[in-house]
Design a protein around this motif. Sequence first.
Motif, PDB file in Angstrom:
ATOM      1  N   SER A 150       0.816  -1.229   0.000  1.00 22.72           N
ATOM      2  CA  SER A 150       0.000   0.000   0.000  1.00 22.72           C
ATOM      3  C   SER A 150       0.839   1.263   0.000  1.00 22.72           C
ATOM      4  O   SER A 150       0.408   2.310   0.475  1.00 22.72           O
ATOM      5  N   GLU A 190      -1.802  -5.110  -3.122  1.00 19.02           N
ATOM      6  CA  GLU A 190      -1.765  -3.925  -2.238  1.00 19.02           C
ATOM      7  C   GLU A 190      -1.131  -2.741  -2.980  1.00 19.02           C
ATOM      8  O   GLU A 190      -0.270  -2.035  -2.448  1.00 19.02           O
ATOM      9  N   ASN A 208     -10.614  -7.615  -1.307  1.00 21.47           N
ATOM     10  CA  ASN A 208      -9.287  -7.441  -0.715  1.00 21.47           C
ATOM     11  C   ASN A 208      -8.413  -8.667  -0.937  1.00 21.47           C
ATOM     12  O   ASN A 208      -7.196  -8.594  -0.907  1.00 21.47           O
TER      13      ASN A 208
END
Length: 1229
Positions: free
Chosen positions: A420, A458, A525
């Motif tokens: 991320s 991510e 996710n």
Amino acid sequence: MAGGGGVLPLGIASPLWYHRDLSRAAAEELLARAGRDGSFLVRDSESVNGAYALCVLFQKHVHTYRVLPDEEGFLAVQTSQGVQPKRFKSLPELVLLYLQPSQGLVSTLLYPVDREESLPEDRDYSDGEDEKPPLPPRSASSSTTPTGSAPETPTDSAPAANGLSTISHEYLKGSYALDLEAVKQGASSLPHLNKTLVSSCKRLNGEVDKVLSGLEILSKVFDQQSAFMVSKMIQQSVNQGGDQELENLVTKLAILKDLLSSIEKKALKAVQDLSVSTLSSLPPLTRHSKTIPVQAFEVKLDVYLADLTKIGKSQKHSLSVDVEGGMLVVMKKMKDNQEDWNTFTHHKIRQLIKSQRVQNKLGIVFEKDKEKSQRKDFIFASAKKREAFCQLLQLMKNKHSNQDEPDMISIFIGTWNMGSVPSPKAVGSWLLCRGLGKTLDEMTVTIPHDLYVFGTQENSVCDREWVDSLRSALKEHTELDYKPIAVQTLWNIKIAVLVKPEHENRISHVGVSSVKTGIANTLGNKGAVGVSFMFNGTSFGFVNCHLTSGNEKIGRRNQNYLDILRLLSLGDKQLSSFDISLRFTHLFWLGDLNYRLDMDIQEILNYINRKEFDPLLKVDQLNLEREKNKVFLRFAEEEISYPPTYRYERGSRDTYVWQKQKATGMRTNVPSWCDRILWKSYPETHIVCNSYGCTDDVVTSDHSPVFGTFEVGVTSQFVSKKGLPKSSEQAYIEFENIEAIVKTASRTKFFIEFYSTCLEEFKKSYENDSQSSDNVNFLRVGWSNKQLTTLKPLLSEIEYLQDQHLLLTVKSLDGYESYGECVVALKSMIGSTAQQFHTYLSHRGEETGNIRGSMRVRVPAERMGTRERLYEWISVDKDETGGPKGRSTLPPRSGHDYVKPSLTHRHVGAVLGKVSEEGERSTKEEGTAARAKQDSAEGDPSACKNNSYNNPAYYILEGVPNQSAATLSSELLPSPCSPPAGKAPLSGVGRPSSGSSHPRRHTAGHPVRPISEEGSSEDDGIAVVGVVSGGGAGGTLNRPPPDFPPPPLPKGALEMADTPFSKPRPLYPDLAEVKIPAANPSPAFVLGEDFRRGGAGGLDDQSCSVLQMAKTLSESEYPRAPSAPPHLRGQGLGDACRTFPPRAPITESIAEDLPEEALWGSSSSSLSVGEWLQRLGLDHYEEGLLHNGWDDLEFLSDITEEDLEEAGILDSAHKRILLESLRQQKQQK
């Protein structure tokens, strides 16, 4: 998913006996576990959307009934033709009726089998890494864009994408009512909404001010008027607020829009005016693609010491590769710094031959004259240098080839969990495969690949920005502008595929898809994204996934994989019966698979510090699950030689952070190889993994980026130079028999569907005509040639057919559901005689049985021309004893265990064409050719798998104690006079003039980590258990000299000659009934030293030896039937139907023990079909019979009236004449 597609008529809470999309195999397991007659369950149909399958257990067999919806939505159990079905509004209503006795089912429904509900802890958000799943990016892909909720129905559980969403929810839940009340009382504004908007845009207001301040500086340089306006706006906005603040923001945004659209034009004009006097004098800037410099390799000539003394020359040489010029310069370094060199153009380099034993040794075959060639062997500084040299020469060959389309492409695949965090600008080490593990040589790292595939997890960067950054990085390192052909995103999981500009038009049929496997399979996710396309005539699939994390959640990860395999919608829609592992010539699976290491953290760290990875790979969860056939069935993975890529401390690669504080306590994340690249390819295709490693300098994430590069053979969109085949030039795919062992408790009938790109449409067989079982969980089904259709390929050229594959699926007649699928390569099936194939069946990612049979692909002589592929130009030299130094590994599986002898000739087409022109050979030459073909047979890698349904003989030998195995094996050992394994003479056996054998290769000798293969390795010179079959020795390394006569066939082969596979055999054959062929004059079974002692080669005990012998014993039960020699079988067919290889004649050792008629039949059997018809005056029917596969009187004896009608013989009198003639010939025998 095939079934359950419509609205389920079950109400809100579905009954527990309804198992939704449960697989057929899993349903049978549940019913078997229930064990009582009348046990039942309902699942979705795998063959029809919106339909269901009612499964009932009776007398240990599972009976399946299809429940189909009609046009009005009513449900009914499928009935026999003419029986009126009963209609029901819902499944519970249907089941309620069949709970009553005597309703037509095999048993009354008595005991419902309830579904196993998932545990709550498997559906929560805490999966080991995050407290809750990350939010999807603001720029989600079109296929995954979430639809927003209406303002009047906000929910507390709706995820907030940003601050505005949160404030908006608060307004809708609270202040909205106050504004509504104010409007009812006559208010003309919404003060609370205005306040909400001002509050929401406060951050935006500040950002706009910052941008305007920056633009003010540029305006003062290029546009004074705009600069004054900007300054005035900024000054006014400081003191404004309240109701005017929102209006002022809108004004500033409008000015900002105008300023941004105009300032670049005004700046450009100012710069042009400034440089107008000097612009014309500047040289034009051009940018070409990067040229490859000449590369030199220091090598030593590999000669014997005696030769070196005799010739008195230095061994030191230098090999200089000029890719752009198409030349190789071989320079000898003489005394007194003198040099002697020879220059060879690319077409003078005939072949490269890699040594399998010495990894840095390479043989080069040079063309001296038109008819002569010379081989020289060189020793490179390292194996990596040898690979770099081969890559450069292949590149040179490809660059200067006169072929319009490539035979081979290079693919880069990268996977990276970015944590991320945006990636750093410098990712060159990832793109250039620099770092740890198996990396490319510095001489070849800068050579651009044809395809780049990037899979990330991510990844919070928006799609366009991510692709632009990749293109920019590639352009920096390759000076090429790569074209994106597909990008697919699921939340923060992305896959991007970029291709060289020159290949853009070769890409077609691009498809994308995604599957969610997050919480309750509804959140993205976790899940997968995929891309598929055709590169000319070769299909590719790429899957990037992010599976469930957490050390203990192995089962959940396995289920993630199976869900993705089943639900990812990629590739040809006509192949919906096959999962994605069989839809593509090459399938690559990459991503953060999240499988961990099952070992104490301190032990793991100690092994990593010592760079000892083998003990860790033995406890790697992915390897363990693959060995159990739970996931990635028959996939391959390159050997891992780099440290675990997770979980590092961000900012460095020196420290693993293995503890993490969570709300539930301290969490342990042991260092693991979470990030992987696997692949699966069709049999007899070319794929080599040249690198597999990770970077050591990209430190923004707690994962290291992983890279892999592959050399992949591709086919062109074939265009026949001779046009569509005429009836006399048509190729045929003919089956003699097929037999399958299916893992099922059902006893229904089956048929086979055949799919291939070389067929105009899929074809079906008739139902099986033999069926037997001695085990309730397995069923043996067989099809004779009468039940199997003859297939006609679209094109008949051998160059086209040898690249084609046939997909088979075994389906049931009761539910039309698949019980197993497989793929067979046509390349090894080409010939005038039937060839045997043997491979495994799988369904939904699980192995469900095996299948074998005899077939042939007949190619007309006029269509035999072919050419050498670029990847066939490099071969592996297997004529040296021993194996590669270092770690012992088995030959890698390129996706499929495929048991079929392949020709030793590296250039199949040339040999085929040559033989078709030569006519008859001597008995001695044909025997040698037959032995050469047998010698080249590849071992069965699946034979050593502890698998109860891979082979009938496994049932009797599985679990035999070691003592018994040792006793049995000692009886089968070769005599002392037999040559040792791996040291048999090789001269003249299938060897070209260059002096080395060139068998087809899958991965060019590169070691790939073996999964669930404990057998011995050819690399180590260990002989595989062989069996005499069809007149040739079966061992792959213990080869007799060329003039050595082949051993006799076992008597069992002669007894079954006329009816192969025709009689059902017991599933558990008695040991006394298994026919073991005689070992004279050469041993039938050859067991190497390592095999006998159970030591090297991965044999921890003798269980694998027992299974290998079981495989051999089972094969000896079904030997290949002898048949008439080629010069008798081929009469009357003409050259159009004569193909290679010729069937080997029956040797004298057999002929001595048999009467003349047993060998050749009666005198009438020597007639051809055409001569027989001519005697009857019906020769005009010859063409129809031949086209339908009736090309031999031996087979015509079984023809029926229906067969004659299909061949165009409709006259009843003529049919009677033909059948009576055949009956009389049969009586004479």
